[in-house]
Enzyme design. Structure first.
Site, short mmCIF file in Angstrom:
data_model
loop_
_atom_site.label_atom_id
_atom_site.label_comp_id
_atom_site.label_asym_id
_atom_site.label_seq_id
_atom_site.Cartn_x
_atom_site.Cartn_y
_atom_site.Cartn_z
N CYS A 7 -19.42 26.78 -6.33
CA CYS A 7 -19.03 25.46 -5.81
C CYS A 7 -20.25 24.53 -5.74
O CYS A 7 -20.12 23.32 -5.92
CB CYS A 7 -18.42 25.59 -4.43
SG CYS A 7 -17.18 26.88 -4.31
N CYS B 51 -10.90 26.38 -10.72
CA CYS B 51 -10.34 26.17 -9.38
C CYS B 51 -9.69 24.79 -9.28
O CYS B 51 -9.01 24.50 -8.31
CB CYS B 51 -11.42 26.32 -8.31
SG CYS B 51 -12.75 25.15 -8.47
FE1 FES Z 1 -13.71 25.16 -6.53
FE2 FES Z 1 -15.19 25.62 -4.46
S1 FES Z 1 -13.44 26.70 -5.05
S2 FES Z 1 -15.49 24.15 -5.97
#
Ligand code: FES
Length: 145
Positions: A103, A33
């Site tokens: 996360c 991400c």
């Molecule tokens: Fe990457 Fe939450 S989407 S830490």
């Protein structure tokens, strides 16, 4: 979708910032991400975490979990801080949506990375502490919740 506590810590994150000359500092990221977390620890001679700050370039859940994680480790000894797992942080936040569980790993790993840095600098052994990963996405599939 998010609990009140998550929203509170996201909107009013605790312990944001940095510490000059920290006792330990750790940075971890999630390549998938692209989010990054950095934790600073100020630890006294009794191995008690006197202060902790974090900085993140991350999503709302990462901000909320880091904020709660810093609150949970503050005032604890370095050994006690090992109990602050992502599960403990999620419980303290009354839960996270399943897609956001990864996360919460950023905060746990960043704290471990900062503890590792401290342990290396001081020669102190912290039981159960393993060499931190810099990218938590590598092992994501192996994690079970
Ligand atoms: Fe990457 Fe939450 S989407 S830490």
């Amino acid at each position: 979708m998010y609990t009140e506590k998550v929203m509170d810590h996201f909107q009013n994150p605790r312990n944001v910032g940095e510490i000059e000359n920290p006792s330990g500092m750790g940075t971890v990221g999630n390549a998938r991400c692209g989010d990054i977390m950095r934790i600073y620890l100020d630890i006294d001679d009794q191995q008690v975490i006197r202060d902790v700050k974090f900085k993140t370039f991350g999503c709302g859940a990462a901000v909320a979990t880091s904020s709660m994680a810093t609150e949970l480790v503050k005032g604890k000894t370095v050994q006690e801080a090992m109990q602050v797992t992502n599960k403990a942080v999620m419980e303290a936040l009354d839960g996270l949506p399943p897609v956001k569980v990864h996360c919460s790993l950023l905060a746990e790993e960043a704290i471990h990375a900062a503890l590792w840095d401290y342990a290396e600098k001081t020669g102190i052994v912290i039981e159960g502490l393993e060499r931190p990963r810099t990218d938590i996405s590598e092992h994501e599939e192996e994690e079970e919740y």
